[in-house]
Design an enzyme around this catalytic site. Structure first.
Site, PDB file in Angstrom:
ATOM      1  N   CYS A   1       4.951  -5.293 -17.971  1.00  0.00           N
ATOM      2  CA  CYS A   1       4.437  -6.216 -18.979  1.00  0.00           C
ATOM      3  C   CYS A   1       5.046  -7.576 -18.694  1.00  0.00           C
ATOM      4  CB  CYS A   1       4.843  -5.729 -20.370  1.00  0.00           C
ATOM      5  SG  CYS A   1       4.622  -7.001 -21.635  1.00  0.00           S
TER       6      CYS A   1
ATOM      7  N   HIS B   1       6.249  -8.120  -0.923  1.00  0.00           N
ATOM      8  CA  HIS B   1       5.202  -8.536  -1.859  1.00  0.00           C
ATOM      9  C   HIS B   1       4.956  -7.497  -2.950  1.00  0.00           C
ATOM     10  CE1 HIS B   1       3.648 -11.324   1.585  1.00  0.00           C
ATOM     11  NE2 HIS B   1       4.737 -11.765   1.017  1.00  0.00           N
TER      12      HIS B   1
ATOM     13  N   CYS C   1       4.354  -4.562 -26.923  1.00  0.00           N
ATOM     14  CA  CYS C   1       4.253  -5.946 -27.424  1.00  0.00           C
ATOM     15  C   CYS C   1       2.863  -6.565 -27.239  1.00  0.00           C
ATOM     16  CB  CYS C   1       5.301  -6.817 -26.738  1.00  0.00           C
ATOM     17  SG  CYS C   1       4.824  -7.305 -25.068  1.00  0.00           S
TER      18      CYS C   1
ATOM     19  N   ASP D   1       0.781  -1.242   0.000  1.00  0.00           N
ATOM     20  CA  ASP D   1       0.000   0.000   0.000  1.00  0.00           C
ATOM     21  C   ASP D   1       0.813   1.293   0.000  1.00  0.00           C
ATOM     22  OD1 ASP D   1       0.866   0.228   2.703  1.00  0.00           O
ATOM     23  OD2 ASP D   1      -0.949  -0.749   3.451  1.00  0.00           O
TER      24      ASP D   1
ATOM     25  N   ALA E   1      -2.383  -1.069  16.654  1.00  0.00           N
ATOM     26  CA  ALA E   1      -1.025  -0.556  16.442  1.00  0.00           C
ATOM     27  C   ALA E   1      -0.943   0.967  16.592  1.00  0.00           C
ATOM     28  CB  ALA E   1      -0.536  -0.978  15.059  1.00  0.00           C
TER      29      ALA E   1
HETATM   30  P1  NAD Z   1      -3.022 -10.865   7.923  1.00  0.00           P
HETATM   31  O1  NAD Z   1      -4.281 -10.276   7.354  1.00  0.00           O
HETATM   32  O2  NAD Z   1      -2.800 -12.320   7.805  1.00  0.00           O
HETATM   33  O3  NAD Z   1      -2.914 -10.524   9.474  1.00  0.00           O
HETATM   34  C1  NAD Z   1      -3.101  -9.231   9.950  1.00  0.00           C
HETATM   35  C2  NAD Z   1      -2.858  -9.267  11.450  1.00  0.00           C
HETATM   36  O4  NAD Z   1      -2.949  -7.933  11.918  1.00  0.00           O
HETATM   37  C3  NAD Z   1      -3.916 -10.079  12.219  1.00  0.00           C
HETATM   38  O5  NAD Z   1      -3.263 -10.918  13.147  1.00  0.00           O
HETATM   39  C4  NAD Z   1      -4.756  -9.003  12.909  1.00  0.00           C
HETATM   40  O6  NAD Z   1      -5.206  -9.405  14.191  1.00  0.00           O
HETATM   41  C5  NAD Z   1      -3.774  -7.881  13.052  1.00  0.00           C
HETATM   42  N1  NAD Z   1      -4.389  -6.554  13.079  1.00  0.00           N
HETATM   43  C6  NAD Z   1      -5.464  -6.085  12.403  1.00  0.00           C
HETATM   44  N2  NAD Z   1      -5.690  -4.792  12.671  1.00  0.00           N
HETATM   45  C7  NAD Z   1      -4.727  -4.437  13.567  1.00  0.00           C
HETATM   46  C8  NAD Z   1      -4.419  -3.211  14.236  1.00  0.00           C
HETATM   47  N3  NAD Z   1      -5.159  -2.100  14.068  1.00  0.00           N
HETATM   48  N4  NAD Z   1      -3.353  -3.189  15.062  1.00  0.00           N
HETATM   49  C9  NAD Z   1      -2.592  -4.319  15.264  1.00  0.00           C
HETATM   50  N5  NAD Z   1      -2.849  -5.485  14.660  1.00  0.00           N
HETATM   51  C10 NAD Z   1      -3.883  -5.548  13.814  1.00  0.00           C
HETATM   52  O7  NAD Z   1      -1.848  -9.999   7.304  1.00  0.00           O
HETATM   53  P2  NAD Z   1      -0.373 -10.380   6.868  1.00  0.00           P
HETATM   54  O8  NAD Z   1       0.279 -11.212   7.905  1.00  0.00           O
HETATM   55  O9  NAD Z   1       0.270  -9.121   6.420  1.00  0.00           O
HETATM   56  O10 NAD Z   1      -0.567 -11.316   5.608  1.00  0.00           O
HETATM   57  C11 NAD Z   1      -1.510 -10.950   4.638  1.00  0.00           C
HETATM   58  C12 NAD Z   1      -1.000 -10.852   3.218  1.00  0.00           C
HETATM   59  O11 NAD Z   1      -1.917 -10.003   2.521  1.00  0.00           O
HETATM   60  C13 NAD Z   1       0.315 -10.209   3.065  1.00  0.00           C
HETATM   61  O12 NAD Z   1       0.967 -10.992   2.136  1.00  0.00           O
HETATM   62  C14 NAD Z   1       0.042  -8.833   2.449  1.00  0.00           C
HETATM   63  O13 NAD Z   1       0.890  -8.661   1.333  1.00  0.00           O
HETATM   64  C15 NAD Z   1      -1.349  -8.898   1.895  1.00  0.00           C
HETATM   65  N6  NAD Z   1      -2.219  -7.734   2.206  1.00  0.00           N
HETATM   66  C16 NAD Z   1      -1.718  -6.476   2.114  1.00  0.00           C
HETATM   67  C17 NAD Z   1      -2.519  -5.378   2.463  1.00  0.00           C
HETATM   68  C18 NAD Z   1      -1.936  -3.982   2.360  1.00  0.00           C
HETATM   69  O14 NAD Z   1      -1.071  -3.711   1.521  1.00  0.00           O
HETATM   70  N7  NAD Z   1      -2.344  -3.061   3.243  1.00  0.00           N
HETATM   71  C19 NAD Z   1      -3.825  -5.578   2.900  1.00  0.00           C
HETATM   72  C20 NAD Z   1      -4.311  -6.896   2.962  1.00  0.00           C
HETATM   73  C21 NAD Z   1      -3.492  -7.971   2.608  1.00  0.00           C
HETATM   74 ZN    ZN Z   2       5.465  -5.756 -23.473  1.00  0.00          ZN
END
Ligand code: NAD
Ligand code: ZN
Length: 251
Positions: free
Chosen positions: A133, A125, A158, A105, A239
């Site tokens: 592409c 990620h 392409c 993000d 957090a």
């Molecule tokens: P996850 O969704 O598996 O776990 C998120 C964790 O954060 C949970 O344990 C939850 O309890 C905790 N949580 C939620 N809100 C919180 C807060 N306000 N304060 C503290 N903790 C909080 O996430 P992950 O382990 O990052 O794995 C998910 C995958 O999904 C990753 O690979 C990521 O790339 C992708 N993803 C990214 C985004 C983004 O870019 N913001 C959003 C969703 C998923």
């Molecule tokens: Zn291309």
């Protein structure tokens, strides 16, 4: 949240000059971006094993782009919260030396991470703003490509499919980024993990490497994780709120 645990975590941070932060989707939920578990969020609307699947994308990119366009709108409208901002502040203070994130993000960068001391931000990620592409490798910025008024975007060179440089299900991580991130963890004397269920591999090897190299470990997460035993201190809660409390005690 117990005051004494906050004090203990603050003391570790006050005594650390080489902190690595490791974040997951949970750090951004207070910015309005749902994690995988949030009810009613974008992820409950789409089937990730289909819309977010690399092999489905190779056959037909449309399902992916339908989901991704909606996600992009959410990401563009989100603002960094206190957790992202505190981490940037800790860089300014010379404490945080690298940020490793599973998020795509870019909220760490928008909060200022990487600006003050030019520290690396390892996006395990990828990032939603960089596209490429998949046939010829030509790179694009999101702003340069119309992704919405077409079935799916194709390369102007392409005609190959254009894909954001985010890791889809079925793809592997870029090893160079992962290795560089793990090296930063090996050199650190403190790891702060924020907002990850630690269920996604190999990103979840980060706390294991930190433990192996004798680092202090602080977990900040809304719920317990499968690796809580590795942490010196587990701060359970939101957090943004926890960082707000912590920063009052950081010198
Ligand atoms: P996850 O969704 O598996 O776990 C998120 C964790 O954060 C949970 O344990 C939850 O309890 C905790 N949580 C939620 N809100 C919180 C807060 N306000 N304060 C503290 N903790 C909080 O996430 P992950 O382990 O990052 O794995 C998910 C995958 O999904 C990753 O690979 C990521 O790339 C992708 N993803 C990214 C985004 C983004 O870019 N913001 C959003 C969703 C998923
Ligand atoms: Zn291309």
């Amino acid at each position: 949240m117990s005051e004494s645990k906050i004090n203990e975590a603050a003391e570790i941070i006050n005594n650390s000059e080489n902190i690595v932060v490791f974040s997951g989707a949970g750090i951004s939920t207070e910015s309005g971006i749902p994690d995988f578990r949030s009810e009613g969020g974008i992820w409950s609307k789409y089937d990730l094993s289909y819309h977010g699947n690399y092999y489905v994308f190779l056959e037909n990119p449309k399902p992916f782009w339908t989901m991704h366009n909606e996600l992009t709108d959410q990401l563009e409208n989100a603002e960094p919260n206190e957790a992202h901002k505190s981490i940037a502040e800790l860089e300014k203070m010379g404490k945080v030396k690298a940020v490793i994130t599973q998020n795509v993000d870019m909220l760490h960068q928008r909060a200022g991470s990487g600006k003050y001391k030019n520290i690396p931000i390892y996006e395990l990620h990828g990032s939603y703003k960089k596209l490429e592409c998949i046939k010829c490798g030509k790179e694009y910025e999101l702003d340069e490509v119309d992704t919405k008024n077409v079935e799916y975007p194709v390369c102007d060179k392409c005609s190959g499919f254009i894909k954001p440089k985010v890791i889809l299900f079925g793809e592997s991580l870029p090893l160079g980024v992962l290795n560089a991130a793990l090296n930063a963890v090996r050199k650190a004397n403190c790891l702060i993990m924020v907002g990850s269920s630690l269920l996604v591999s190999p990103a979840n090897s980060v706390p294991l490497i930190a433990k192996e190299s004798g680092s202090k470990i602080i977990f900040i997460n809304n719920e317990s994780t499968i690796m809580d035993d590795l942490a010196d201190i587990v701060l359970q809660g939101k957090a943004g709120e926890i960082f707000t409390e912590l920063m009052k005690k950081i010198k």
